[in-house]
Motif scaffolding. Structure first.
Motif, PDB file in Angstrom:
ATOM      1  N   ALA A  37       1.509  -0.887  -0.264  1.00  0.00           N
ATOM      2  CA  ALA A  37       0.059   0.658  -0.484  1.00  0.00           C
ATOM      3  C   ALA A  37       0.855   1.321  -0.555  1.00  0.00           C
ATOM      4  CB  ALA A  37      -0.588   0.455   1.293  1.00  0.00           C
ATOM      5  N   ARG A  38       0.090   2.493  -0.307  1.00  0.00           N
ATOM      6  CA  ARG A  38       0.815   3.480  -0.729  1.00  0.00           C
ATOM      7  C   ARG A  38      -0.161   4.392  -0.193  1.00  0.00           C
ATOM      8  NH1 ARG A  38       5.525   4.225  -3.232  1.00  0.00           N
ATOM      9  NH2 ARG A  38       6.083   2.153  -4.468  1.00  0.00           N
ATOM     10  N   VAL A  39       0.120   5.644   0.835  1.00  0.00           N
ATOM     11  CA  VAL A  39      -0.289   6.301   1.089  1.00  0.00           C
ATOM     12  C   VAL A  39       0.166   7.268   1.892  1.00  0.00           C
ATOM     13  CG1 VAL A  39      -1.777   6.866   4.060  1.00  0.00           C
ATOM     14  CG2 VAL A  39      -1.352   4.381   3.444  1.00  0.00           C
ATOM     15  N   PRO A  40      -0.809   8.766   1.262  1.00  0.00           N
ATOM     16  CA  PRO A  40      -0.313  10.402   0.740  1.00  0.00           C
ATOM     17  C   PRO A  40       0.196  10.942   2.685  1.00  0.00           C
ATOM     18  CG  PRO A  40      -2.569  10.023  -0.129  1.00  0.00           C
ATOM     19  CD  PRO A  40      -2.154   8.816   0.913  1.00  0.00           C
ATOM     20  N   ALA A  41       1.029  11.669   2.055  1.00  0.00           N
ATOM     21  CA  ALA A  41       1.359  11.572   4.292  1.00  0.00           C
ATOM     22  C   ALA A  41       1.938  13.558   3.636  1.00  0.00           C
ATOM     23  CB  ALA A  41       3.238  11.620   4.638  1.00  0.00           C
ATOM     24  N   GLY A  42       2.364  14.051   4.545  1.00  0.00           N
ATOM     25  CA  GLY A  42       3.325  16.151   4.314  1.00  0.00           C
ATOM     26  C   GLY A  42       3.599  16.223   3.773  1.00  0.00           C
ATOM     27  N   ASP A  43       5.076  17.395   4.090  1.00  0.00           N
ATOM     28  CA  ASP A  43       5.566  17.651   3.802  1.00  0.00           C
ATOM     29  C   ASP A  43       7.219  17.554   4.655  1.00  0.00           C
ATOM     30  OD1 ASP A  43       7.967  18.981   2.522  1.00  0.00           O
ATOM     31  OD2 ASP A  43       7.135  21.343   2.643  1.00  0.00           O
ATOM     32  N   TYR A  44       7.396  15.866   3.781  1.00  0.00           N
ATOM     33  CA  TYR A  44       8.983  15.741   4.271  1.00  0.00           C
ATOM     34  C   TYR A  44       8.247  14.546   5.569  1.00  0.00           C
ATOM     35  CZ  TYR A  44      13.735  15.153   4.707  1.00  0.00           C
ATOM     36  OH  TYR A  44      14.972  15.704   4.533  1.00  0.00           O
TER      37      TYR A  44
END
Length: 308
Positions: free
Chosen positions: A94-101
């Motif tokens: 799975a791939r999950v969006p995160a925040g900046d860095y």
């Protein structure tokens, strides 16, 4: 320094930067973030050899094995996402969006959530591990260092290094419920929480200090000089040994007995020895090194026979 090198095991890939490490002591596997090669390297600690390189984790920083889930998570800073990996197949699932860095990670088991330090974004990303979806973004008000879970309070704590604070988050609401000021902190990045003593150990990379904070009273108990440019912390609970690994290649070791903390020594361990994982059963420490004689290697240590 109370450590002896027992082996230097070859690692794969180029002489590029390594970052966090996470150990599965039951399966004898060590997961290493090879940031410069964008792979998660899987090392067999019994055979002392690399068994796999999991690719497509762009500029991987954090890596965390979660025993309850039998799953590995890695923060891919190059794509600002978190990837989930199955240890059995060694495939990304799975791939999950995160925040900046996105950087360090912590797991809160009661709520089935993963908390991810978005260092440059000033937030913690919250991921529901049952669905591998982002369910919240918590604004922390400054550059975020490491995030850790405290199993006693069942709360999440995160360094906010540009505000000299340790921030407390309630996973039930995903709200900030407290801020602890750390006046002596300069770049409070590294963090380890020991539930048995209710102590938080905070490594400050800009002034080479270790701050010891009592989470019960919210008071700083002591401050120590440590290895230059401290980064990752690890704790051998059975020995009561705290490791502070520095970008300088130096490592500091402390003995923790209740609220009594005493330095055991600081010395050069190897070039770029800023990452450490420790096996509490064998008391071996694992330090991935970027380049020794032109090749990456894993330096394996154990306490010296003369160590206290």
């Amino acid at each position: 320094m109370p450590l002896t090198t027992v082996a230097d095991a070859p690692l794969t890939g180029r002489t590029t930067r390594w970052d966090y490490a996470s150990l599965d002591p039951v399966a004898h596997r060590l997961y290493l973030a090879h940031l410069g090669d964008s792979v998660v390297t899987v090392f067999d600690t019994q055979e002392r050899k690399v068994i796999a390189d999991v690719t497509n984790a762009s500029h991987v920083h954090g890596v965390l094995f979660v025993p309850e889930l039998r799953r590995v998570y890695a923060s891919a800073t190059g794509t600002d996402e978190v990837v989930a990996m199955d240890p059995a197949s060694l495939k990304i699932t799975a791939r999950v969006p995160a925040g900046d860095y996105p950087d360090g990670m912590a797991y809160a088991p009661e709520v089935h959530k993963l908390y991810v330090s978005d260092e440059h974004g000033g937030t913690d990303t919250v991921i529901d591990v049952r669905t591998n979806t982002r369910v919240a973004t918590i604004a922390l008000g400054g550059e975020v260092g490491n995030t850790q879970y405290d199993p006693v309070s069942r709360h999440i704590f995160a360094n906010v290094q540009t505000r000299k604070q340790l921030v407390e988050i309630d996973p039930a609401t995903d709200k900030v419920i407290g801020r602890i000021d750390l006046p002596d902190a300069e770049g409070n990045h590294g963090l380890y929480i020991d539930p048995s003593t209710r102590l938080a150990f905070i490594a400050c990379e800009d002034n080479n200090k270790l701050i010891v904070l009592d989470l019960a009273t919210r008071r700083v108990l002591s401050t120590f000089d440590v290895a230059k440019d401290p980064d990752v912390l690890a704790f051998d609970r059975t020995l009561g040994w705290l490791y502070v690994a520095g970008e300088s290649g130096e490592v500091s070791v402390f003995h923790v007995q209740g609220h009594s903390i005493s330095p055991l020594g600081t010395a050069m361990l190897g070039p770029d020895a800023h990452v450490v994982a420790v096996d509490e059963a064998t008391h071996r420490g694992y330090f991935p090194l970027k380049s020794v004689a032109g090749k990456p290697l894993l330096r394996i240590t154990e306490p010296s026979k003369t160590a206290p």
